[in-house]
Write a protein that holds these residues in place. Sequence first.
Motif, PDB file in Angstrom:
ATOM      1  N   ALA A  93      -9.780   7.335   2.897  1.00  0.00           N
ATOM      2  CA  ALA A  93      -8.635   7.197   3.832  1.00  0.00           C
ATOM      3  C   ALA A  93      -9.780   7.109   5.142  1.00  0.00           C
ATOM      4  N   LEU A  94     -10.899   7.918   5.744  1.00  0.00           N
ATOM      5  CA  LEU A  94     -11.345   7.974   7.362  1.00  0.00           C
ATOM      6  C   LEU A  94     -11.653   5.944   8.067  1.00  0.00           C
ATOM      7  N   LYS A  95     -12.745   5.750   7.364  1.00  0.00           N
ATOM      8  CA  LYS A  95     -12.835   4.480   7.709  1.00  0.00           C
ATOM      9  C   LYS A  95     -11.419   2.790   8.039  1.00  0.00           C
ATOM     10  N   THR A  96     -10.031   3.419   7.311  1.00  0.00           N
ATOM     11  CA  THR A  96      -9.011   2.633   7.797  1.00  0.00           C
ATOM     12  C   THR A  96      -8.406   3.782   9.021  1.00  0.00           C
ATOM     13  N   VAL A 156       8.764 -10.627  11.920  1.00  0.00           N
ATOM     14  CA  VAL A 156      10.035 -11.409  12.084  1.00  0.00           C
ATOM     15  C   VAL A 156      10.072 -12.657  12.610  1.00  0.00           C
ATOM     16  N   GLY A 157      10.211 -11.597  13.476  1.00  0.00           N
ATOM     17  CA  GLY A 157       9.936 -13.446  14.413  1.00  0.00           C
ATOM     18  C   GLY A 157       9.454 -14.408  15.203  1.00  0.00           C
ATOM     19  N   LEU A 158       8.084 -13.739  15.272  1.00  0.00           N
ATOM     20  CA  LEU A 158       7.191 -14.554  15.737  1.00  0.00           C
ATOM     21  C   LEU A 158       6.274 -15.122  14.452  1.00  0.00           C
ATOM     22  N   LYS A 159       5.918 -14.435  13.811  1.00  0.00           N
ATOM     23  CA  LYS A 159       5.889 -14.523  12.414  1.00  0.00           C
ATOM     24  C   LYS A 159       3.669 -14.415  12.563  1.00  0.00           C
ATOM     25  N   LEU A 160       3.400 -13.833  13.474  1.00  0.00           N
ATOM     26  CA  LEU A 160       2.373 -14.575  13.983  1.00  0.00           C
ATOM     27  C   LEU A 160       1.180 -12.761  13.342  1.00  0.00           C
ATOM     28  N   LEU A 161       1.341 -11.745  13.388  1.00  0.00           N
ATOM     29  CA  LEU A 161       0.778 -10.952  12.766  1.00  0.00           C
ATOM     30  C   LEU A 161       1.394  -9.749  11.439  1.00  0.00           C
ATOM     31  N   PRO A 162       0.236  -9.472  10.699  1.00  0.00           N
ATOM     32  CA  PRO A 162       1.026  -8.900   9.254  1.00  0.00           C
ATOM     33  C   PRO A 162       1.805  -7.221   9.565  1.00  0.00           C
ATOM     34  N   SER A 163       2.524  -6.937   8.899  1.00  0.00           N
ATOM     35  CA  SER A 163       3.187  -5.560   9.080  1.00  0.00           C
ATOM     36  C   SER A 163       2.731  -4.352   7.398  1.00  0.00           C
ATOM     37  N   VAL A 164       2.249  -5.213   6.312  1.00  0.00           N
ATOM     38  CA  VAL A 164       2.187  -3.726   5.215  1.00  0.00           C
ATOM     39  C   VAL A 164       1.075  -4.204   5.188  1.00  0.00           C
ATOM     40  N   GLY A 165       0.182  -3.278   4.857  1.00  0.00           N
ATOM     41  CA  GLY A 165      -0.993  -2.769   3.943  1.00  0.00           C
ATOM     42  C   GLY A 165      -2.007  -3.270   5.100  1.00  0.00           C
ATOM     43  N   PHE A 166      -3.388  -2.876   4.479  1.00  0.00           N
ATOM     44  CA  PHE A 166      -4.574  -3.079   4.682  1.00  0.00           C
ATOM     45  C   PHE A 166      -5.373  -4.682   4.236  1.00  0.00           C
ATOM     46  N   ASN A 167      -5.638  -5.494   5.511  1.00  0.00           N
ATOM     47  CA  ASN A 167      -6.444  -6.607   5.435  1.00  0.00           C
ATOM     48  C   ASN A 167      -7.397  -7.042   6.323  1.00  0.00           C
ATOM     49  N   GLY A 168      -7.795  -6.151   7.366  1.00  0.00           N
ATOM     50  CA  GLY A 168      -8.841  -6.560   7.681  1.00  0.00           C
ATOM     51  C   GLY A 168      -8.147  -6.471   9.121  1.00  0.00           C
ATOM     52  N   LEU A 172      -4.454  -4.174  11.910  1.00  0.00           N
ATOM     53  CA  LEU A 172      -4.442  -2.970  12.673  1.00  0.00           C
ATOM     54  C   LEU A 172      -3.884  -3.078  14.014  1.00  0.00           C
ATOM     55  N   ILE A 173      -3.953  -4.329  14.488  1.00  0.00           N
ATOM     56  CA  ILE A 173      -3.216  -4.623  15.854  1.00  0.00           C
ATOM     57  C   ILE A 173      -1.822  -3.988  15.687  1.00  0.00           C
ATOM     58  N   LEU A 174      -1.018  -4.240  14.820  1.00  0.00           N
ATOM     59  CA  LEU A 174       0.636  -3.699  15.460  1.00  0.00           C
ATOM     60  C   LEU A 174       0.923  -2.622  15.256  1.00  0.00           C
ATOM     61  N   PRO A 175       0.006  -1.607  14.546  1.00  0.00           N
ATOM     62  CA  PRO A 175       0.563  -0.234  13.867  1.00  0.00           C
ATOM     63  C   PRO A 175      -0.898   0.671  15.653  1.00  0.00           C
ATOM     64  N   SER A 176      -1.274   0.100  15.955  1.00  0.00           N
ATOM     65  CA  SER A 176      -3.124   0.618  17.090  1.00  0.00           C
ATOM     66  C   SER A 176      -1.899   0.351  18.139  1.00  0.00           C
ATOM     67  N   GLU A 249       0.964   4.982  10.090  1.00  0.00           N
ATOM     68  CA  GLU A 249       0.171   4.365   8.568  1.00  0.00           C
ATOM     69  C   GLU A 249       1.420   4.586   7.185  1.00  0.00           C
ATOM     70  N   ASN A 250       2.462   5.506   7.273  1.00  0.00           N
ATOM     71  CA  ASN A 250       3.276   5.418   6.306  1.00  0.00           C
ATOM     72  C   ASN A 250       4.064   4.686   6.911  1.00  0.00           C
ATOM     73  N   VAL A 251       4.429   4.036   8.480  1.00  0.00           N
ATOM     74  CA  VAL A 251       5.775   2.133   8.525  1.00  0.00           C
ATOM     75  C   VAL A 251       4.870   1.286   7.535  1.00  0.00           C
ATOM     76  N   PHE A 252       3.274   1.197   8.463  1.00  0.00           N
ATOM     77  CA  PHE A 252       2.712  -0.003   7.892  1.00  0.00           C
ATOM     78  C   PHE A 252       2.001   0.197   6.613  1.00  0.00           C
ATOM     79  N   SER A 253       2.556   0.878   6.097  1.00  0.00           N
ATOM     80  CA  SER A 253       1.182   0.933   4.377  1.00  0.00           C
ATOM     81  C   SER A 253      -0.069   0.724   4.345  1.00  0.00           C
ATOM     82  N   LEU A 254      -0.804   1.935   5.657  1.00  0.00           N
ATOM     83  CA  LEU A 254      -2.467   2.428   5.359  1.00  0.00           C
ATOM     84  C   LEU A 254      -2.557   3.080   4.550  1.00  0.00           C
ATOM     85  N   PRO A 255      -4.015   2.611   4.450  1.00  0.00           N
ATOM     86  CA  PRO A 255      -3.886   3.570   3.304  1.00  0.00           C
ATOM     87  C   PRO A 255      -5.567   5.077   4.063  1.00  0.00           C
TER      88      PRO A 255
END
Length: 317
Positions: A93-96, A156-168, A172-176, A249-255
């Motif tokens: 978990a610490l890696k994420t 939702v609006g610009l469709k630029l960044l993902p908001s769920v899960g960890f895929n690289g 991490l941009i939005l949660p950070s 981390e729970n909002v963005f479903s990050l492990p």
Amino acid sequence: MNFYVRKFLDFATTLFLVTLVTFLTFQLLPGNPALAILGPEADQAQIEAMELQLGLDQPLPVRYFNWLKGAFCGDLGISYKYNQKVSSLIATALKTTAALSLIALLFTVALGSFFGIVFALNRKKKLWQGLSVLSQIWVSMPSFCTALILILIFTVGLKLLPSVGFNGFESLILPSLAIAMGSSSILARYIKNSMENELTQDYVRTARSKGLNERQVIVRHVLRNALIPSITTLGLITADIFGGSIIIENVFSLPGIGKLITSSISSRDFPLLQGLTLYLAAMTLICNFAVDILYSVIDPRTRTRPRAKKAAATLQD
């Protein structure tokens, strides 16, 4: 005693006390760990065998020192829920969390320093005064509200960044940013107030009278002195960020660590929760220790103040 030796001894003593309080707290919680592992249908013989396997038949001091020895060797026990080593679960978990925390910290330092300096230098301009007030909104706004606003805009609006899960990195941009919006506003406020205070000091007028331009006065004198009080605040912010943002981390479903804490609480996984508590406390102590060391490097006077005060008291006597 040497300043650094004294600080290290303080750090080691506090860490030892943290391990003691953490262990005793979880030992006093109601419930039988053996029963929690085996389930309510286990018979007495199975419970006794599991207690023997877990070492629950040993005296409390023996159990504490065995746990402490294991903790320093990286063995924090076995998770009830996952049936895996607690240290392995935390390391995964610490890696994420580490990646998220580093990016959020970079955003915090960059945004906080920039706006803190700009607000202080333009404190008499109405535009920047309004933006300074607006930045305080982010301090009082819950992080999950900021996260939802960012999701609405960039997902939702610009469709630029993902908001769920960890895929690289993109994940991490939005949660950070959600973490950094509030923490950078706090840092900017401290830097702004410190700079405004330093700009009224006599040494600033002296520097200007010697012919230094405004940029030289700010960079060489004001900025360095103004940043010193903000280091303590940055240390607390860093400890909070690296502790893992449970909500974000729970909002963005990050492990990460935050989600692991939520899972361990809901399942009453005491070994995992005990290991996570120790991790959070250790991160706070490490960050505070690093701040003390950094403070002494930037301002060497802090290393001699206790000795100077002691000498002054001796002279007075």
